[in-house]
Design a protein around this motif. Sequence first.
Motif, PDB file in Angstrom:
ATOM      1  N   GLN A  10      26.818 -23.687 -18.975  1.00  0.00           N
ATOM      2  CA  GLN A  10      26.025 -22.884 -17.884  1.00  0.00           C
ATOM      3  C   GLN A  10      25.931 -23.427 -16.923  1.00  0.00           C
ATOM      4  O   GLN A  10      25.928 -21.949 -15.639  1.00  0.00           O
ATOM      5  N   MET A  11      26.543 -24.543 -15.800  1.00  0.00           N
ATOM      6  CA  MET A  11      27.121 -24.366 -14.693  1.00  0.00           C
ATOM      7  C   MET A  11      28.213 -23.822 -14.473  1.00  0.00           C
ATOM      8  O   MET A  11      28.198 -22.944 -13.181  1.00  0.00           O
ATOM      9  N   LEU A  12      29.252 -23.091 -15.485  1.00  0.00           N
ATOM     10  CA  LEU A  12      30.443 -22.699 -14.832  1.00  0.00           C
ATOM     11  C   LEU A  12      30.003 -21.380 -14.908  1.00  0.00           C
ATOM     12  O   LEU A  12      30.670 -20.361 -14.194  1.00  0.00           O
ATOM     13  N   ALA A  13      28.442 -21.189 -15.801  1.00  0.00           N
ATOM     14  CA  ALA A  13      28.707 -19.591 -15.832  1.00  0.00           C
ATOM     15  C   ALA A  13      27.946 -18.728 -14.898  1.00  0.00           C
ATOM     16  O   ALA A  13      28.343 -18.163 -13.623  1.00  0.00           O
ATOM     17  N   ALA A  14      26.851 -20.185 -14.045  1.00  0.00           N
ATOM     18  CA  ALA A  14      26.433 -20.029 -12.760  1.00  0.00           C
ATOM     19  C   ALA A  14      27.639 -19.696 -11.451  1.00  0.00           C
ATOM     20  O   ALA A  14      26.610 -18.551 -10.850  1.00  0.00           O
ATOM     21  N   VAL A  15      28.555 -20.392 -11.396  1.00  0.00           N
ATOM     22  CA  VAL A  15      29.511 -19.715 -10.580  1.00  0.00           C
ATOM     23  C   VAL A  15      29.772 -18.942 -10.376  1.00  0.00           C
ATOM     24  O   VAL A  15      30.053 -18.647  -9.300  1.00  0.00           O
ATOM     25  N   VAL A  16      30.373 -18.328 -11.554  1.00  0.00           N
ATOM     26  CA  VAL A  16      31.103 -17.277 -11.255  1.00  0.00           C
ATOM     27  C   VAL A  16      29.753 -16.260 -10.861  1.00  0.00           C
ATOM     28  O   VAL A  16      30.061 -15.021 -10.136  1.00  0.00           O
ATOM     29  N   GLY A  20      30.464 -18.106  -6.198  1.00  0.00           N
ATOM     30  CA  GLY A  20      31.335 -20.213  -5.326  1.00  0.00           C
ATOM     31  C   GLY A  20      29.930 -20.747  -5.646  1.00  0.00           C
ATOM     32  O   GLY A  20      28.878 -20.974  -6.521  1.00  0.00           O
ATOM     33  N   PHE A  21      29.767 -22.030  -5.247  1.00  0.00           N
ATOM     34  CA  PHE A  21      29.435 -23.405  -5.572  1.00  0.00           C
ATOM     35  C   PHE A  21      28.467 -23.546  -5.112  1.00  0.00           C
ATOM     36  O   PHE A  21      27.254 -24.102  -5.298  1.00  0.00           O
ATOM     37  N   SER A  22      28.051 -23.264  -2.880  1.00  0.00           N
ATOM     38  CA  SER A  22      27.667 -23.228  -2.855  1.00  0.00           C
ATOM     39  C   SER A  22      25.927 -22.375  -2.804  1.00  0.00           C
ATOM     40  O   SER A  22      24.918 -23.089  -3.273  1.00  0.00           O
ATOM     41  N   ARG A  23      26.072 -21.166  -3.265  1.00  0.00           N
ATOM     42  CA  ARG A  23      25.091 -20.310  -4.004  1.00  0.00           C
ATOM     43  C   ARG A  23      24.905 -20.857  -5.168  1.00  0.00           C
ATOM     44  O   ARG A  23      23.392 -19.933  -5.484  1.00  0.00           O
ATOM     45  N   ALA A  24      25.030 -21.315  -6.136  1.00  0.00           N
ATOM     46  CA  ALA A  24      25.259 -21.654  -7.067  1.00  0.00           C
ATOM     47  C   ALA A  24      24.052 -22.391  -7.448  1.00  0.00           C
ATOM     48  O   ALA A  24      23.442 -22.498  -7.902  1.00  0.00           O
ATOM     49  N   ALA A  25      24.296 -23.235  -6.502  1.00  0.00           N
ATOM     50  CA  ALA A  25      24.075 -25.033  -6.259  1.00  0.00           C
ATOM     51  C   ALA A  25      22.544 -24.368  -6.098  1.00  0.00           C
ATOM     52  O   ALA A  25      21.449 -25.128  -6.721  1.00  0.00           O
ATOM     53  N   GLU A  26      22.136 -22.876  -5.094  1.00  0.00           N
ATOM     54  CA  GLU A  26      20.652 -23.309  -4.415  1.00  0.00           C
ATOM     55  C   GLU A  26      20.140 -22.317  -5.544  1.00  0.00           C
ATOM     56  O   GLU A  26      19.304 -22.602  -5.754  1.00  0.00           O
ATOM     57  N   ALA A  27      21.135 -21.342  -6.882  1.00  0.00           N
ATOM     58  CA  ALA A  27      20.015 -20.407  -7.149  1.00  0.00           C
ATOM     59  C   ALA A  27      19.650 -21.634  -8.581  1.00  0.00           C
ATOM     60  O   ALA A  27      18.452 -21.195  -9.067  1.00  0.00           O
ATOM     61  N   VAL A  28      20.795 -22.633  -9.085  1.00  0.00           N
ATOM     62  CA  VAL A  28      19.815 -24.053 -10.553  1.00  0.00           C
ATOM     63  C   VAL A  28      19.340 -25.131  -9.595  1.00  0.00           C
ATOM     64  O   VAL A  28      19.146 -25.390 -10.738  1.00  0.00           O
TER      65      VAL A  28
END
Length: 304
Positions: A10-16, A20-28
């Motif tokens: 799930q975290m890999l899918a969010a990063v993709v 990137g890691f920063s935007r994905a971190a905000e989303a999840v």
Amino acid sequence: MSRVTLAQWQMLAAVVEHGGFSRAAEAVHKSPSTLNHAVHKLEEQLGVAVLEPVGRQVRLTEAGELLLRRARQLLENADALEDVASRLAEGLEAEIVLAIDQIFPPDALARSLDAFSEAFPHVRVQLHETVLHGGVEMLEDGQVDLLVSGLSARGFLGEPLVTVRFIAVAHPEHALHRLDRELDLRDLEQHRQLVVRDSAQRQSLDSGWLKAEQRWTVSHLDTSIGMLERNLGFAWVPETRIRPALEAGRLKPLPLTAGGVREIPLQIIHRDQDRAGPATRAMAEQLRTSVAACAGTRNFENIE
């Protein structure tokens, strides 16, 4: 057991998805370092690089694309599994069983099942296409959740659903049509009548048989219609089932002095309405809604 968890995928899918890691971190709602650690741990466990840097962003490697595509199927299945479990915990049935008389308009039945599957994709449906007492017998034996029938069931209360119009028909070249006059019962008794067999095991009924000298009894309405179109007899059949054949001239109404048209009111009956689960109640509502929705179409003309 798999070494990689669903959370890692799930975290890999969010990063993709977020590039990137920063935007994905905000989303999840996780820290970039948490995501970074999860993805690197995933790569370490699999022994395959799944991401590669592109400027300040990252993208999937060729191997990563293949793996994530498969992982998305796992994630979807996991979500579906949790949804099913949640619904079961709320009392949702895993399966519902229907007994629908074959004279019920097929367009309305198809519409009902399609709408039901959209709302309850994980509930299995068992459909029994019954004739006369067959469905009533199954209801009395506790084998079905819902019954649609033209017959009453002792000890059960039904709700009016739709009135089906039957027409006496035969092939345009049938001997009865060649008489070229109005017909009465004596005329019909000299020719073969096609009758659909009662599907009940204990109490069968010869409904509609005119004591004709010849009678062919079949198990399904579609078989009877096929024989009519091959000029093998006459029968009363639901207008909704034969409208295309009537319009194309493959079948023709018999010019009877009386009784050429019959109307059969169908009702919907619950095995136990007070204890019916949400899926059973929804199916009953879909049957009612579909009948109403189809009422204005050509296939439903003159039914109600």
